[in-house]
Design a protein around this motif. Structure first.
Motif, short mmCIF file in Angstrom:
data_model
loop_
_atom_site.label_atom_id
_atom_site.label_comp_id
_atom_site.label_asym_id
_atom_site.label_seq_id
_atom_site.Cartn_x
_atom_site.Cartn_y
_atom_site.Cartn_z
N ALA A 135 -33.98 26.83 106.95
CA ALA A 135 -32.96 26.51 107.95
C ALA A 135 -32.05 27.71 108.20
N LEU A 159 -27.37 23.09 112.44
CA LEU A 159 -28.62 22.93 111.70
C LEU A 159 -28.75 21.49 111.22
N LEU A 186 -32.59 23.55 114.82
CA LEU A 186 -31.43 24.38 115.13
C LEU A 186 -31.04 24.14 116.58
#
Length: 425
Positions: A400, A346, A370
């Motif tokens: 995220a 991430l 990602l």
């Protein structure tokens, strides 16, 4: 049953410390289907405490009194309760013995001031505190039982869980069959969630409650009674379908907890590259024991130079698109994933404020990516309406995590959250 709370202490009353105890107690009661009816904060003044005990005990069935059980002169709860009842303070022999043994085990001499903690109103029933020196107790005054608890958070929590909740359930008849399902949501405000669910027809015995803890909102589904409990799973399914993508976990306090649960000892690895979140993603995961089983590393690459030197972001990318851009976070995610060939990575980069925004990219603009081993990169740039720095960082971390959660479940990684505006690529 009408349950209230009296919080004591000048530092609480004057705002020098945040009263997290009251919030925790209210939430713990909600978890067993009891809503707190009233709460008041009183300073360390004898007459104010006496007046509060006498006045509120005429309205409540049970009152939790928090704080004021220490050894110093400003700890007045026991003395104030004795005055309110017109009783003497009496030394509790059992607690004195416990205190002396506690100090003896630690190889220390018990200070004389600690004897004050064993002075209880004459009619008081001692309430055990196995993890501290402050003796809890309960007293009946007017219509109410007043249940006195220590101000130290971990002592309070243990006493509430082990002493208070069994007391009200077993001795005061508050024990009914209750079950609660908690849905964790992001991307929708509390009032909007309530409006969206207000059209649903709920069976008798099932109620909804909401708790805001940014960036999350909990939707709590209470079922009281066996018939309601039998319908809880079906109702929960309907509510989740109604809310859609904003529901991100069930029975979890945060998305970080959900991610930890899914990655722990799974054999799946994760790497992190953070700019605007500044290590928040990593910090929230390492709060959980065992996070080393999946977390390879977390890099805070705040400057452009660090993005280039450590992650391999191309200088031309930064020149052409800027640090807060889809292209930059994609290269950040690919770069940090490749360091140890992690399964997932991430990356975040944004403008958390209060300064640094532009017309094109105002404060609250955040890019998130990602990277998936063998599966390319998913990315999005969002605009959050709230301009507070800590909230922007917290929401960025939550989104995220949700991207990763969806990838782990094989779902669409990029979804629309009603309260967040997503920029087109």
């Amino acid at each position: 049953m009408k349950v209230e709370m009296i919080c004591t202490g000048e530092e609480v009353l004057l705002g020098q410390i945040v009263d997290t105890n009251a919030a925790w107690v209210a939430n713990a009661l909600m978890d067993i289907g009891i809503e707190m009816q009233h709460r008041v904060t009183v300073g360390d003044r004898m007459q104010d405490l006496v007046d509060a005990f006498r006045e509120r005990s005429q309205h409540a069935d049970v009152i939790i009194v928090n704080g004021g059980l220490g050894p110093t002169t400003d700890d007045m709860s026991a003395a104030a309760m004795a005055t309110a009842k017109g009783e003497q303070l009496v030394e509790n022999k059992e607690w004195i013995s416990r205190l002396e043994a506690w100090y003896q085990r630690s190889g220390r001499q018990m200070p004389e001031s600690n004897r004050k903690q064993a002075l209880l109103p004459q009619s008081a029933v001692m309430v055990d505190n196995p993890v501290g020196t402050a003796c809890g107790f309960r007293v009946k005054l007017n219509n109410a039982w007043l249940f006195f608890t220590p101000g130290v958070p971990f002592e309070l929590k243990q006493m509430i869980n082990e002493q208070f909740i069994p007391f009200i359930q077993n001795e005061l008849g508050a024990k009914t069959n209750t079950k609660i399902t908690k849905l964790l949501t992001i991307g929708q405000g509390e009032s909007a969630l309530q409006d969206q669910l207000s059209t649903l027809s709920l069976p008798d015995g099932i109620e909804l409650g909401y708790r805001s803890s940014m960036p999350h909102i909990d939707v709590k589904i209470f079922a009281r009674g066996d018939q309601a409990i039998n319908k809880l799973a079906k109702v929960t399914k309907v509510i989740k379908a109604n809310l859609g993508d904003v529901v991100v976990a069930t029975e979890r306090a945060t998305l970080a907890e959900e991610i930890h649960h899914r990655l722990f000892q799974s054999g799946i690895s994760l790497a992190l590259a953070e700019s605007c979140t500044g290590g928040l993603l990593a910090s929230q995961l390492v709060d959980f024991p065992g996070s080393s089983s999946y977390l390879h590393h977390g890099l805070v690459t705040y400057s452009n130079e660090s993005k280039v030197q450590l992650l391999g972001v191309k200088p031309q990318t930064l020149d052409d698109h800027g640090a807060v851009s889809i292209k930059t976070v994609e290269e950040m995610a690919e770069g940090v994933r490749g360091l140890l060939d992690s399964d997932y990575a991430l990356a975040t980069s944004g403008i958390a404020g209060p300064d640094g925004g532009t017309d094109e990219k105002p404060v609250g603009t955040v890019a998130i990516a990602l990277a998936v081993k063998g599966g390319g990169v998913h990315s999005q740039m969002l605009k959050f309406p709230i301009k507070k720095r800590d909230i922007i960082r917290g929401v960025s971390a939550a989104v995220a995590y949700d991207m990763l959660r969806r990838a782990l479940l094989g779902e669409a990684v990029i979804v629309d959250y009603p309260s967040y505006y997503r920029y087109p690529k």
